[in-house]
Structures are given as C-alpha cells and as structure tokens.
Scaffold this motif. Structure first.
Motif, short mmCIF file in Angstrom:
data_model
loop_
_atom_site.label_atom_id
_atom_site.label_comp_id
_atom_site.label_asym_id
_atom_site.label_seq_id
_atom_site.Cartn_x
_atom_site.Cartn_y
_atom_site.Cartn_z
N ILE A 144 -5.72 3.88 6.42
CA ILE A 144 -5.10 5.14 5.81
C ILE A 144 -5.41 5.01 4.13
CG2 ILE A 144 -2.98 6.30 5.17
CD1 ILE A 144 -2.39 5.64 7.79
N PHE A 145 -4.84 3.79 3.59
CA PHE A 145 -5.00 3.74 2.18
C PHE A 145 -6.46 3.79 1.79
CE2 PHE A 145 -5.28 1.44 -1.94
CZ PHE A 145 -4.26 2.14 -2.74
N PHE A 146 -7.36 3.17 2.37
CA PHE A 146 -8.71 3.03 1.91
C PHE A 146 -9.43 4.32 2.23
CE2 PHE A 146 -7.41 -1.41 1.67
CZ PHE A 146 -7.60 -1.50 0.05
N PHE A 191 -11.75 7.85 -5.13
CA PHE A 191 -11.20 6.98 -6.40
C PHE A 191 -11.60 5.50 -5.89
CE2 PHE A 191 -6.66 9.47 -6.61
CZ PHE A 191 -7.60 10.31 -7.19
N LEU A 205 -11.63 9.47 0.40
CA LEU A 205 -11.79 10.97 0.63
C LEU A 205 -11.75 11.40 -0.91
CD1 LEU A 205 -9.27 11.59 3.34
CD2 LEU A 205 -11.73 12.45 3.34
N PHE A 206 -10.94 10.70 -1.79
CA PHE A 206 -10.66 11.09 -3.09
C PHE A 206 -11.90 10.72 -4.19
CE2 PHE A 206 -5.73 10.71 -2.36
CZ PHE A 206 -5.73 11.71 -1.51
N HIS A 248 -6.26 17.10 -2.90
CA HIS A 248 -5.79 15.59 -2.62
C HIS A 248 -4.46 15.61 -1.95
CE1 HIS A 248 -8.64 13.87 -5.90
NE2 HIS A 248 -9.39 14.39 -4.82
N GLN A 270 -3.43 17.45 0.17
CA GLN A 270 -3.12 17.78 1.28
C GLN A 270 -3.55 16.30 2.25
OE1 GLN A 270 -6.79 18.85 3.00
NE2 GLN A 270 -5.97 19.74 4.82
N HIS A 271 -4.44 15.71 2.01
CA HIS A 271 -4.70 14.41 2.61
C HIS A 271 -3.57 13.32 2.41
CE1 HIS A 271 -8.50 15.83 3.64
NE2 HIS A 271 -9.06 15.84 2.27
N THR A 315 -4.12 -0.05 6.45
CA THR A 315 -5.29 -0.27 5.47
C THR A 315 -6.22 0.87 5.48
OG1 THR A 315 -5.98 -1.82 7.14
CG2 THR A 315 -4.85 -2.63 5.18
N SER A 326 -6.98 17.64 7.75
CA SER A 326 -7.53 16.43 7.15
C SER A 326 -7.67 15.57 8.37
CB SER A 326 -6.25 15.89 6.52
OG SER A 326 -6.48 14.55 6.21
N PRO A 327 -8.85 14.58 8.06
CA PRO A 327 -9.48 13.58 8.84
C PRO A 327 -8.47 12.16 9.19
CG PRO A 327 -10.58 13.40 6.96
CD PRO A 327 -9.70 14.46 6.82
N VAL A 328 -7.32 12.29 8.16
CA VAL A 328 -6.80 10.77 7.99
C VAL A 328 -6.17 10.55 9.45
CG1 VAL A 328 -4.68 9.90 6.83
CG2 VAL A 328 -6.51 11.08 5.45
N LEU A 331 -8.16 7.14 2.38
CA LEU A 331 -7.66 8.14 1.19
C LEU A 331 -8.39 7.93 0.12
CD1 LEU A 331 -3.72 8.47 1.50
CD2 LEU A 331 -5.57 10.09 2.29
N MET A 332 -8.70 6.63 -0.45
CA MET A 332 -9.43 6.15 -1.55
C MET A 332 -10.70 6.91 -1.28
SD MET A 332 -7.57 4.69 -3.59
CE MET A 332 -6.05 5.66 -3.02
N LEU A 376 -5.80 5.51 -10.87
CA LEU A 376 -7.06 5.76 -10.13
C LEU A 376 -7.83 7.12 -10.45
CD1 LEU A 376 -5.96 4.27 -6.73
CD2 LEU A 376 -7.04 3.09 -8.56
N LEU A 395 0.73 -1.28 0.15
CA LEU A 395 -0.07 -0.03 0.14
C LEU A 395 1.02 1.32 -0.25
CD1 LEU A 395 -2.84 -1.04 2.48
CD2 LEU A 395 -2.81 -1.04 -0.16
#
Lengths: 468, 176, 981
Positions: B112-114, B122, B119-120, A221, A223-224, B110, B52-54, B116-117, A213, A182
């Motif tokens: 974080i990655f998902f 994506f 949030l974007f 983007h 930023q996050h 995981t 950011s909420p991340v 972000l996905m 993607l 990841l």
C-alpha cells in the motif's frame, strides 16, 4: 432567558463536551497546533537534556551487557528471563494502544480519535523501538541472533525453527514496526507538507519539503491516499491483535505453570490496550499543558480514554480471575501452588498485590465522572496503571519461573544495576524520542483536525439552517 | 505546438470550487485538479475519477505473502532441513499460522505504502507549483483549483476563473 | 610399550632458578595491567564478582609461562593398562593404571590420557578398593595436577636451587647430622603405606638413629587403633564386608563418605538396597547428618558424646557388656529394637564405629561384632597397613616441645600443612621459623611454606613414581602419566636424598624394593613388573586376616573410664568436609564449588545446628555467631541443618585458609582454631549471636518436595502391597499426546539411562566426574549464589517428615533427553534438536542464547554461560580439557549430552572393528560407586538399562507433562524396622 435559548442551553448541557473547543478557523488551528515547532519552549529544552542524559544509561547498560554478557544482569537458573522480557512485553504492550486508537477508532469512525491519534502512533513507534531492542540484546550472542533468526540461506544449510514462538515474535514485531511506521508516516505526509508551506525559514522549508515527498493536497492524491490509509488501518487492527497474541504465545506455548494458559492472547491484548491508553494519558496530559493544546485535546478526550481503560481493566481483571479459576478447577498441583501460594504469599507477593491494586482497583474509580474528568487523578491513575502493567509482566515472568516444577531448582532473582540502567534508559530514550517528536513534527494530526473542524462547522451550520 | 500551462484559482468555499470546476468541464477543460488541506468530500465525482487500484494491489500482495509464508515454512522445516524437533512434525502445522499471517500483513502494508508512492510518483520534492508563493495556502487553509491549458488560452481561462469566483488567480511558471 | 608422552621436550633441562621465570612474571604483570583497561570504556568498574577469576588468570598465566620451561624430560617408560592396544594413534585415549593415596590408603585408578596428557580419572576395575568407581577426591586430583598455582621449584631462603644444588645441600646437611646420629634432625611425614617409603624410613633410622620420625595428619584413625589395642591387646585394623550384612549399625561411622574404603563399601551397601530378601537395614547414630546418615533406614540423632552410651545400651541388650546407661525413652526403645535386629541377623550383621568416637567405643564394637558372630563374615581383622607410618595427633605437640627445647636444626616436612591444621593454641608457624633448616615439600604454597626456610615443590601423584597400599593391604604401583609440569620432586626422592641416594630417581627405589621383595630373577621380574603396572595391583600383597579374641574385661573397664555424657551445655562437633576433606583440597575449585551433599552449601562451611537449638539460642540461618571454647573463639555463620542433634554445633574442618592459592584463601571458617590435638568433640561451647549476616551460596535452596511425586520412596511394607505399585502406574508409560510418537524401535541404538534411587547415596562422585569429562566451568561463590552453577548433573536432596529428624532422599538429575522435549520446539534457531537415536542434542555453535529452552525445561537441567567463565584459560589449564568435548563460550546454553562423545568414540571403534557398539558408559555411571546410574541401548533387550526401564520400580520424573524422558528413575525402597514404626 427566552424559551428557545433555554432549550438550547439544556441541549448544550446534555451534549457531550466538545471535541474542539471554540470555533477556530483553519488558519487559527494551523497557528495553534504548529506553535511548538516554530516557537521554542524552555521547559522542552530542559526535558530534552534530562532525557538525553537518561538515555546515556541505556548506552552504558547495553555496552556493559554486550561486552561482558548477560551475566551482568540478574538473570539466572531458573529465572532465565527477567527484566529483559518484562520490559519487552511492557513496551510492546504500550506500543499497541497507538495503532489501536488510530486504526480501530478510524474504522469505527470515532471522531474524537483525530486529536490524539498522532500522539498515539508516535508512542507506538517509539515504544516498539524500545521493545524490539530486547529480543535482540537479551540473547547470549546477539551478534548471531541478529541474523540467525531470519530465514536466510547459509552454508550450514540450517533454517530457523518455525515452531518456536520466538520466531513468530521476530516476524510479528518486525512486521508491526514496519506497518506502524508506514502508517504513521503516511498520516504525517499532508502535515509535513503543511509545515513546509507554513515555514518561513529556507532550511525548514527544504527539510520538511524532503520529508513531505512533494505532497500538494491534490484531490487526485487524496482519493488514493484515503483508501490506502483506510486499508492500512484495516490491516493494522488484526495486526495489533496478532502481535500481542504472538507475544503472549511466548508464554502460552510453554509448559510452565503461569505461562501455559489459553486465556493469554485476549488477556494480553486487553492488557496492552489498557496499558497503552494509560501511557497515552501519561504523555498527553503534560504535553497539552505545555503546548496549550486544550482546544483540540479536550477533557472529553481524556474522559473517553478513561472509559476505555475502565473497560479494558475489567477484561484484564477477568483474565486474572479466570487464571485462578482454571488453576483451582483443573486441580493441577503445580498451577494451584503457583496461583494460591507463590503469587499471593511468595517472595515477590508485594509485586503481585501492587499489580492487583493498580490494574483492578485503581481503574474502578472511573465509574465516577468526577474521577474521569479530574485531570490530576487521571494522570496519577495512568501512571499507576503503567506500574501495574509492568508488575503484571513481572508476576507472569519472574514469579512463574522462580518456582516451577522441581523445588530443588527453585531460586530467587534480583535485578542488578545494569538491569535498572537499561530499564531506566529505555524510558529516557523513549521520552527523548517523544520530545523530539513534539518539537519537530505536528503532534496533532493537522489535516484531520481541520477536516473534523470543517465537518462540525458544516453540521452546525446545517443544524442552524434546519431549525431557524 | 505551444506548451501546456497550469492556471490556479483560489476559491473561498467548496461549493464555489465545485461550481467553477463544473463550469470549466462544460467549457471543455478536463485536466482539472483541486488542492486542499484535507480531503474534500465529493471531489471524486466532480473530477470524474476512476476507482483507485490500491485495494487490488493490497489484496494481491497479501495473497503472495500468505502463500509464500506457507511454502517457506513447509520447505525449510519439512523438506530442505527436515529434523526431529521435539517429535513435533505435523504437516500442515498450526505453528505456521503466525508467520503466515504476519507475512500477509507485511506485504499488504508495504505494498500500500509503496503503491501509493508509485501512484503519486513520489518522492517529488520539486514541483513548479511550489514556485507560486500564494499556493502554499493549499495545505494550510485554502482551496485551489488547477487547470492545465494551452499557453495561448492562459489569459481567457484566467478571466474565466475570476468570473467563476476565484479570489486569486495565479499562473504556474514554466518548468525550467 | 611406549615411552611417556611429554608436553615439551627440551634437550636440556633448564635450571629452575632461571631468570626467565622472573621475566615472565613481570611480563604478566604488564599484561594484566594492560588487560585491566579493556573494559574501561563501557563499564566504569569491573564488578567485584569477577575479580577472583581475573586474579586466577593472571596467576595462571604466570605459571604457564614460568613453569613449562622448567620441566624435566622423562627418561623412564610407563606402561598402559592391560586391555589397551599398544599402537599410538593421535586422539586415541589410553588408560594407565596408577593409585592415589588419601592419608596413606590407596585407591586404584585408571587415568585416561589423551595425546600425552591425563584428562580423565576412573577407578581401576581390577583394584579391590575402587572396583572401577572413583570418588570426588580422586576425580578432583586432576584439577590439582593442572593447577596453575602449584608450587614450583626448590627455594632456600628465597633463593632458587637447582635439583643438583638441592641434592648437594641435603647431602651436606645429612653429613652434618650423621655425626651426632641425627639428634638434631626430625621428620614430620604424611601417613603413607608405601613399602618403598617404609624401607627408606628404615634406612633413615639406621643412618640417623637419634632422629625422630613423626607421622601426622589432621584426620587420623588412632581412636580405632587404640580401640583395637584395648579389645585385642594389639592394634588390628577392622576390615568390613557389607555384602553379607543384613543389619548394619553405624555408630557415627560415615563409611559412605569417600574416605578409606568407602567406594567398595558403597558398592556393597548399594547392592543390597533393592527390595527382596537380600535387602539390608542400616541404623545410624550420629550428631550431624552425614552421607551415611541420610541413607539410613533409621537415624538416631544424638550428640557426639551420647553415641557411646547408646552403643553401651545396644551392647547391654545384646548381653555383651553389663550395665546399661540411662537413655531417653525414645533411644531406649531404639537401642532395644536395634539390638534385637542385630541379634536376629547373627553372623550377618555388622557394627561400625566412626573415627571420631573414643577408643572405648571402637573396643565395644569389636566386642559386639564378636558376640554377634560377625567375625569372619562381615568383619575381619588384620595388621595395620600403615604400620609405623600411622599418623598420630600427638606428633605436633611433641615436635613443638622438641623445637622449644632447641633440639632441632633440621626438620623435613612432607605432611600436609601442619601450620594451618595444628591444634589450637599451638603456634607451629612461629616455632618453624626458629628452625634453621625446615624443609617443606608441598604441592602448593601454603601457610606452612611461608614459615619454612626451604620450600620444595612436590610432584603430583600423576607425575610421580611410587607405590601404595590400599586399606586391605593390596599394593599398587604409582606410575606417572606425564612428566612433571613444574620443577618438583617426590617424597621418595627427598627421603632418599638424606640417604645420599636422591639422584637415583623414585622409579629405581620402587623397582629395587619390589625386586628385592619378590626375589625373582631380573628377567622374570621385568615381566612381572610390567604386568603389575598394567594391572594396577601387585598380587599376593593383601594383608591376611588374623584371629583375635576380644578381651571383654578390658573393653568393660575402658567403657567405665569414659566420661559420662553431660546432659547440659552445647557440644562442638568437628567433621571432615565432604568437599575439602581436611583442607588439602581447598585449592581445588571443583571441590570448593561442589555443593555439600546434605546442606548443598558451596564454597563455604557453616556452623550447623538443629532448628530447636537455633531457636533456643535465638539465632537464625546466615547469622554470624561467635563460637567459643574457653578462651578460643571463631566467628562462623549459622545454618540450620534438619536432623542435627540438639545442643550441638557441627563445623567442618578444612576451610578458612589464610594463605595458599586464590581459590583456597578466605573461603569459610577455620575450625582448626577450636580444635585440640586430634579431638572431634568438645563440650562447653558457647554461642554468642553476632550482628553480621552471611550470604551462603546454596545450590539448592528449597528442601521440600511440596508433596509432588518427584523423588519417590516406599517402605518395604508399602512396596509389598499393591498400593505402592498402583501409585507408580500413573508415572510411567505413554502419556496421552496429540503427536504421533517417533518410532525409535527400528534404530539400531536408542540411548537411555536409569537412575536407581535405592542405590544412590548422594555422594556427588557423578557431579565431579561429569565436570571433568565435559569441561564444565566453575563459576565461583558469587555466581553460585546468583544461581549460575554449571553442573550438568546435580544431586537433588529432599527432606520429608519432621525437621528435627527428617527422612532424606537424594536424586541425581541430569538432562532427561525427553522424546517430546519442551526445550526443542521453543528454540528459534534449531540449536537443540533430536537425534535419530533419541538424544536431545545441543548444538553449541548454533545457539544464540535466548534461554527459552531453559525456561521451558521442567527439570531445569540446562545451564547457561551467563558470562565468559573462562575468558582466558591459562595454558596449563587447557591441558585439562577433554579434547572430545567442546569448551563452551559465553552466551551459549549447555547441558548433559549423555556423554555423546563416548557414544561416538565407541561408534568409531565399533565401525573400525566391524562390530556393534558394545557397552558405553557415561562418565557419571562410570564414577558411581553405588552403580545407581546405568546407561545403554534401550533397543538391546539384553542391556541392563533396558531391563531397568522395564523394572517394576521404574517411573518417569514429571511423567504427567508428557515429556517422555529417556532417563527412568527407580523408586527408593526403605527398609524400616517394623518394631520402630
């Protein structure tokens, strides 16, 4: 020479070598770093063919193993683990440097990281793929191991034993692989988008577009993304340390002299960084030559890596020293016998001495700048260290097992052709994946290099402005 | 109601970009965004983005991982299938630590990655922005500014962008 | 009473030559060919190490398909052992008493039968020779029974005969020979003490007065017989009792070896190896290390020819015979000390001579025992049990002369493989081919059957009726456990056929003999008969002791005639093998794989020599050398044996077969090619170093304990001081641990074991018993060499002291069932866990085979199925499997379970009977003739194992690791002579 010019020249000489040579623009960097993807290379094709053929050995080795059993290997009583676990630990060790380089250097804001982190991360993923194969295929019945090792509810009502280091391994390695993948992919997304936008062929645009993607480089983007990437790097760092510590628990938790050692976790981690950096050098030196990356992977990068290797080599050497010291100091007869008889003078003494030469002596040359900056020596030394680290695992695993407590059960070990096929096969398969990576994915973190380039030019401009 | 359109402007430098953005904000346009090949320092402040909420997502996920790790091991080995394994039955056992830690990291990573996905939004392989051929340079070497405006404002905003130093101005086609 | 269970009940017996036999072989060839393609995809070639096994599978399957169809349905009933319940329940084990003979002397056995097939051999506790114990060969007999490569059917010149047809042919032959009184008829019989066979032999002599009956075997005791003739004027047999003996001198006598009465002697010997006033002292004089030698308190190594002078020196010291020969100062001192010790234990000592020693030494031994007042206490004499069936090594040369003289038309052979074991230079094979009718009865096809015009398959003793006598004369009935698996017959039936009584069946002959002999009325006899069958012994049949004065003059003159020991030159010493004996067990994979108790070599023999001799000859271990005696030579690999006499080379017989089953062929070196008829020692050996290097499959490669406290021994003197006990204090008791120990004291049962190293002789009976009980696979030489032997129990053997003549200690090691087992916590899938009763359990079904448990086992007792050792078991071999024990697949770890199936069996019995579990014996314990292994409930304060766990000699192996093993070891106490210290 005018005095200010002379002063500038002197300053230049004292300053470290540049991280990016010349003053390229973003567009130039783009063209240069993506060149391998858009302009095919004959050497690359030959190497891929070779690696693919070598990977065939892996297929044969694994097929024979699964069809006939572990008996096709040289493993026996008392040497229950041999090439399988040696290779596992070796590969997973190599797989540690990538994340370390990428994550730790990011956290410490080491700028030189940007040029090599993508290489290192890719190496991690491919090395962990090789490593992860062994815990599975080394079992007598992999078709059960593949799911009995996970806690799934079953009709037998039985659960895995969470006291076993092998279960910790399963969790550690699978977590490590997932997070590394990841992390790597997240870092890759902007570059894939760049590729999508640089590509002129429609198929390439579509293919890279799917993997990008939908990245557009939006600041909302970014930023996050930056925070997420940073946190991921943050948790990857203890993860790397934990994974190799857990791998070392496979040995440290046991009773066996030579395994049962509290120094193992730090010493394994240092060994992993050491071996991993060596592997990065081994790969990056030819790659930068073939793909002409000298501008971004400069001699300074190589030198820094040599310095890291020197430090980690000395940690590893300290580990060797302490093992021997503890064996002597504890006066444990079994440990003393292992460390003072079996290892230096036993049947496999040669491998022990190779380990000491490669891991202790060879890196000592890096005290000299000449050695650190000689690309040829660096490459040779990095290969020697790779061999040394493999020998270390042989020393730990086989030499501890073949003579343990009861002399009645002592026995020698010899690898078979299947062992060699699988070992050679993993190297080939790793190379194959790596070559494909070089060809199809930006092998230098493009966005980060551009950012660094931007920052450096900004600094330069600033400095120039400050001292006219 | 007329539909919203997106106007793009390409700027030669970060300072010009930020200047244009501030001017547009002053004239009442808030739906702004920048596009760049690498993250631009200070863009958060210019665009007035919230935190950011991340990190919170990651922290919560890590906690879930750690708690479930402890509960899982305790329940599986000491409650549901309690068995004497080498006389080692200490609760809580130090042997739980590795798996607990790994589960914490796994869930955090995981998430974080998902996260972000999510949030974007994506994956989003198609975006009308991609129809603008010149906009491709946004991931290569150019800085772009986007502003969402009402359809009737397109031409005035385009002129405004040029006036603020845009080297190129493009109108994003309407979504089909 | 129940009728014999059968495997397949055919309404009508098929003729053995039925066409289906050939069809099935072809089918199998096709199947084998199809099978070979199986691995073609991944593996380019099948590795050579597997070829032997696949070959065996193919052969095995052919046997299964071809053979089972041909078995004769049994018509007789057999009777279970006396204490068994009579009702038949599926899965219930029945034990039947029977007997197995080795070279004519019987051991009483109980054979456990599960659902109609014999699956476990035990000693018969009621039989004086076995006393409940059993030897490796007794155990191994079971594998012979189910050997898929056994001989099948009756063949004459390649044509199959039916049983009826065979009888008719023999009847015709007998009629022809009757005409001239059997002048052209001879028999070459195996030694057998069977009274029924003796009667048949008398019948044959009556019908064919001119026929010659030769009795022959490769290993004979004719030297002992001859020695008795010298000493007593008649052939009396020595009967030894070691119970009263406090000083024992063995002159090359390997009385613990497994032959003859070794089970009883081992038990009696072991009983007096615990410290105390009753402890015996053993002196052994011998060339190579024997099992008896490794158990000696003092072992004197000397060439075979030097034993006689040593014996004379001892005898001279005792004043038995005058004239002491000149010995080395060391041996002179030894002889003096031994003689003094023997004299000090007058009437409680014994001197024994080995079968390899010349008759004069045996005669001298009789004289010494008489002079020491041992007669009637430790030794008795009795009439030879074998009588006219005693084997003679002169038989084969005599037979050869008869054949060469054209005096033979018909020869009936029941002796084992004379062609292979014939004296060197005698090409018996070629001679046999000249006889029109050479009838050979054998269990397996071998070198001899190839040369004989008639090949008759022999039934296994477990398929046959008969009778037998043990060495002390006690007669037993031999009853079958199963109908013959293949078309086959017995020696009784064959001999009876020459008396036109072949169709009566062996049972009737045996019964008729005993009915006549007992002189009981038929009804009473029937009751007695059943009693004998149940008990396994016929009372009142022991040979009485006879008084016999020793003719000292004759002994002295015989000694005078002995050739003097040549000081120079190499001596070749031959010896029976511990695994294969004289070679008859060469087809038995268990016995082939069983490591030699001293050298730990598996699947091989070797030229053993001392380190000094090897150095002098310039050879090293593994080197192939040429051993030459005159014009005869063999190539053999060298192995340096600690404690071997200098200037001597020992080679065991029984190896180097050129024919026979796949298991026997090509293993080791054929020592018979150097052997004169009946000779064991030969001077003038030359050794020429060759270039080849031989790879031995050695089960234990390292012989030193490296100073670790593993197999502990103390001399009686050390033990008497506190220092000895103080050393043990650190080796038992609760180790320091962070874990709270599980409290097993509240359990009803808590299983444990103890192994008394003082008692253990290292005979390996436990190893084979365990293999048989627990369905343990054999793996073949290549895999043993790779370190993959599967035995759950092994006898570790360590040497200490000088290599020239070290002290030896044997230590059986099986799973120690540690309470804090290192194997358990490392298993990721909970496949090895602890039971509430303290067993370390192995869950085969759950095991994925990480092998971590084995790595972490400090005792290295776990065994991994590296390959599918039994990918396809021939049908007939599946009959061998103990139904109570899982057959493990590949990829699975296995290990000693303390015979958990026996515990559970006892638990079921106890529950149904509403009682507590009484005594449970593990398989190793039950077989052990020395009673060194004791198993039982540690929570029962009365149990023997509990007492032994509390014994002051108890220690734990690797105690300092804190594993808390449930197996306790008891230190070995040696009883050296202070005068020889």
């Amino acid at each position: 020479m005018t005095p200010p010019a002379q002063a500038a020249a002197e300053r230049e000489a004292l300053a470290p070598m540049p991280l990016i040579a010349g003053h390229p623009t973003d567009a130039q960097l783009n063209t240069e770093l993506l060149a391998p993807i858009f302009s095919p290379n004959e050497t690359w094709k030959k190497l891929v063919g070779l690696a693919a053929m070598g990977s065939g050995m892996l297929v044969i080795g694994l097929t024979v193993t699964i069809a006939r059993g572990i008996g096709m290997w040289g493993n026996n009583q008392p040497v229950g683990w041999a090439y399988d676990i040696i290779n596992f630990v070796w590969w997973i060790g190599i797989g540690h440097a990538g994340t370390l380089i990428s994550a730790i250097l990011l956290l410490f804001q080491q700028k030189w990281r940007t040029s090599i982190n993508r290489f290192a991360e890719a190496m991690t993923i491919f090395a962990v793929m090789q490593a992860a194969m062994f815990p599975l295929v080394h079992t007598g019945r992999p078709w059960f191991a593949i799911y009995w090792l996970f806690p799934y509810p079953n009709t037998m009502g039985i659960w895995p034993n969470f006291k076993s280091p092998l279960i910790w391994d399963v969790f550690a390695v699978s977590t490590y692989f997932t997070i590394s993948l990841l992390f790597w992919y997240l870092g890759l997304i902007p570059d894939l988008a760049t590729l999508r936008d640089t590509a002129t062929k429609r198929t390439q645009r579509i293919a890279y577009g799917i993997f990008a993607l939908g990245w557009k480089g939006s600041s909302r983007h970014w930023q996050h993304y930056r925070i997420g990437y940073l946190i991921l790097a943050g948790i990857s760092t203890p993860l790397v340390l934990s994974v190799h510590s857990i791998v070392s628990f496979d040995f440290a938790v046991s009773q066996l002299p030579g395994w049962h050692t509290t120094i193992f976790p730090p010493y394994f981690v240092a060994g992993a960084v050491f071996g991993g950096f060596a592997m990065v050098l081994t790969l990056i030196i030819p790659a930068r030559k073939v793909f002409r990356f000298n501008n971004v992977i400069t001699d300074r990068h190589l030198e820094n890596m040599a310095k890291v290797m020197l430090v980690t080599s000395m940690i590893v050497s300290y580990g060797y020293l302490m093992e021997n010291f503890m064996a002597w100091y504890s006066a444990n007869p079994y440990e003393s016998y292992l460390f003072f008889v079996t290892r230096p003078f036993g049947h496999y003494a040669a491998i022990y001495w190779i380990m000491l030469f490669c891991n202790v002596i060879v890196p000592q040359t890096f005290w000299w700048k000449k050695a650190r900056t000689s690309v040829a020596w660096l490459w040779i030394a990095s290969i020697l260290v790779g061999i040394g680290m493999w020998a270390e695992r042989f020393v730990i695993i086989v030499i501890s097992l073949y003579r343990d407590f009861l002399p009645s059960s002592w026995g020698l070990y010899a690898p078979t052709w299947v062992d060699w096929f699988i070992f050679g096969g993993t190297i080939s398969f790793f190379s194959l994946l790596f070559l494909l990576f070089l060809r199809f994915v930006p092998s230098v973190a493009l966005a980060e290099v551009k950012e660094l380039n931007h920052e450096m030019q900004h600094e330069k401009a600033h400095a120039a402005g400050g001292h006219p | 109601m007329s539909a919203e359109r997106v106007v793009l402007g390409k700027y030669p430098s970060v300072d010009a970009l930020y200047g244009a953005a501030r001017a547009l904000q002053a004239s009442g346009h808030s739906a702004l965004d920048f596009y760049s090949p690498y993250p631009l320092p200070g863009s958060d402040e210019v665009l007035k983005l919230r935190r950011s909420p991340v990190p919170f997502v990651a922290g919560a996920a890590a906690l879930v991982g750690v708690v479930s790790g402890v509960l899982m091991q305790w329940w599986m080995n000491d409650v549901d299938y309690a068995i004497n394994v080498a006389n080692r039955s200490v609760v809580p056992s130090p042997t739980w630590m590795p798996v607990t830690f790994e589960l914490g990291v796994l869930l955090a990573g995981t998430s974080i990655f998902f996260g972000l996905m999510a949030l974007f939004r994506f994956p989003r392989p198609y975006d009308p922005l991609f129809e603008v051929e010149a906009f491709r340079s946004a991931t290569i070497d150019a800085l772009w500014l986007s502003v969402a405006v009402k359809a009737e404002q397109v031409s005035t905003v385009s002129d405004e962008l040029r006036r603020l130093g845009a080297a190129e101005v493009e109108l994003v086609p309407e979504e089909a | 009473m129940k009728s014999l269970p059968v495997i397949q009940d055919h309404a009508e017996p098929r003729p053995p030559g039925h066409r289906s036999l050939w069809q099935s072989v072809e089918e199998l060839e096709a199947r084998a060919a199809a099978g070979r393609g199986e691995f073609a995809a991944g593996a380019a070639e099948v590795p050579p190490e597997l070829s032997r096994r696949s070959f065996m599978q193919i052969l095995g399957a052919s046997a299964a398909l071809g053979g089972l169809t041909a078995c004769q349905p049994p018509r007789e009933k057999i009777v279970p052992f006396v204490h068994e319940p009579v009702e038949n329940r599926p899965g219930k084990r029945f034990h039947y008493a029977t007997a197995l003979s080795l070279d004519g002397y019987a051991t009483g056995l109980l054979v456990g039968s599960a659902d109609g097939r014999p699956v476990k051999v035990e000693g018969n506790p009621a039989h004086p020779t076995s006393q409940g114990a059993s030897s490796t060969w007794d155990q191994g007999a079971l594998l012979d029974l189910y050997d898929p490569e056994r001989a099948k059917g009756y063949w004459r010149a390649g044509n199959a005969l039916s049983w009826r047809g065979l009888l008719a042919e023999i009847q015709k032959l007998a009629r022809e020979h009757e005409a001239d009184g059997g002048a052209h008829l001879a028999f070459l019989l195996a030694p057998d003490a069977s009274p029924t066979q003796a009667e048949l032999r008398r019948g044959l002599q009556a019908r064919f007065p001119k026929a010659r009956i030769h009795v022959w075997a490769p290993v004979t005791e004719e030297n002992a017989t001859e020695g008795a003739r010298i000493a007593f004027g008649r052939p009396l047999e020595l009967r030894v009792s070691l119970d009263p003996a406090r000083a024992i001198l063995s002159l090359d006598s390997d009385f613990l070896s497994g032959q003859g009465e070794s089970l009883r002697l081992t038990r009696e010997f072991a009983r007096h190896r615990e410290p105390g006033a009753e402890m015996s002292r053993l002196y052994v004089a011998e060339p190579a290390m024997s099992l008896t030698g490794v158990n000696a308190d003092h072992r004197f190594r000397m060439k075979g020819a030097e034993v006689a002078p040593f014996a004379r020196a001892v005898a001279a010291q005792l004043g038995v015979v005058p004239g002491a020969p000149v010995l080395s100062p060391e041996l002179t001192r030894a002889a003096k000390a031994v003689a003094a010790d023997l004299a000090a234990h007058r009437g409680r000592s014994v001197v024994l001579a080995g079968l390899r020693q010349p008759p004069a030494v045996h005669a001298l031994v009789h004289a010494m025992n008489a002079a020491l007042g041992n007669v009637g206490v430790t030794v008795r004499h009795g009439r030879p049990v074998l009588g006219d069936a005693a084997p003679s090594s002169a038989a084969l040369p005599a037979l050869a002369r008869e054949i060469e003289g054209g005096k033979l038309d018909t020869l009936v052979i029941t002796a084992w493989n004379p062609v292979h074991a014939a004296p060197a230079g005698l090409d018996l094979g070629a001679l046999l081919a000249r006889i029109p009718n050479a009838l050979y009865l054998s269990l397996r096809e071998d070198e001899t059957s190839r040369r004989c015009s008639w090949r008759l398959a022999s039934s296994h003793p477990f398929e046959s009726w008969g009778d037998a006598r043990s060495r002390d004369g006690v007669a037993s009935l031999v009853q079958p456990l199963i109908a013959p698996l293949y078309e086959s017959t017995t020696a009784i039936d064959l001999l009876a056929a020459f008396l036109d009584a072949g169709d009566r069946g062996a049972l009737r002959h045996v019964k008729a003999h005993w009915a006549a002999r007992s002189a009981l009325d038929p009804a009473t006899f029937e009751a007695h008969w059943e009693g004998w069958l149940r008990q396994g012994v016929i009372p009142g049949t022991a040979e009485p002791a006879e008084a016999a004065p020793v003719d000292l003059a004759a002994v002295a003159s015989a000694l005078g005639r002995l050739p003097g020991a040549k000081g120079e030159g190499l001596e070749l010493a031959l010896a029976p093998s511990y695994g294969l004996f004289d070679g008859r067990f060469a087809g038995n994979a268990w016995l082939q794989e069983l490591p030699d108790p001293i050298t730990k070599v598996s699947w091989d023999n070797a030229a053993y020599l001392s380190e000094a001799t090897a150095k002098r000859l310039g050879v090293e271990g593994g080197q192939v050398v040429t051993l030459a005696l005159g014009s005869r030579s063999v190539q053999a690999p060298v192995m340096v044996m600690p404690g071997h006499a200098d200037d001597a080379v020992t080679l065991s017989i029984g190896y180097g077969r050129t024919d026979g089953s796949a298991v026997s062929k090509g293993v080791g070196v054929d020592a018979y090619r150097l052997r004169e008829a009946g000779a064991w020692f030969a001077p003038g050996l030359t050794v020429t170093a060759g270039k080849g290097k031989h790879k031995f499959a050695v089960a234990q490669g390292h012989f030193s304990m490296e100073g670790r406290p593993l197999a502990l021994d103390f001399s009686t003197k050390e033990w008497a001081t506190d220092a000895g006990r103080a050393e043990l204090e650190h080796l038992h008791g609760l180790p320091a641990t962070a874990q709270v120990p599980v409290d097993y004291s509240k359990q009803e049962y808590s299983w444990g074991m103890s192994v008394d190293l003082s008692r253990c002789t290292g005979c390996n009976a436990c190893v084979i018993a365990c293999q048989e009980e627990n369905n343990i696979a054999t793996v073949g030489k290549e895999q043993v060499a790779k370190g993959r032997i599967m035995h759950w129990i092994r006898t570790d053997r360590y040497f200490s002291g000088p290599v020239a003549n070290p002290q030896t200690i044997t230590q059986p090691v099986m799973c120690q069932h540690c309470e804090t087992a290192p194997c358990e916590y490392v298993c990721p899938v909970n496949a090895t866990v602890h039971s509430e009763e303290g067993l370390n359990e192995m869950v085969y079904n759950r095991c994925v085979g990480t092998r971590y448990c084995s790595n972490n086992c400090p005792y290295k007792v776990r065994r991994f199925n590296f390959l599918a050792w039994r990918p396809e078991v021939p049908d007939v071999e599946t009959l061998l499997f103990n139904p109570d024990v899982t057959v493990r697949s590949r990829g699975v770890m296995e290990k000693c379970t303390y015979c958990v199936q026996r515990i559970e069996g006892a638990r079921i019995d106890a529950r149904t009977g509403g009682k507590k579990i009484g005594q449970v014996q593990s398989a190793c314990q039950q077989a052990c003739p020395a009673q060194a292994i004791v198993f039982g409930n540690l929570n029962d304060p009365q149990s023997r194992v509990k007492k032994l766990h509390d014994d002051e000699r108890r220690y734990d192996l690797l105690h300092e690791l804190g594993t808390r093993p449930r197996t306790a070891y008891l230190v070995k106490i040696r009883n050296p002579n202070p005068d020889l210290a």
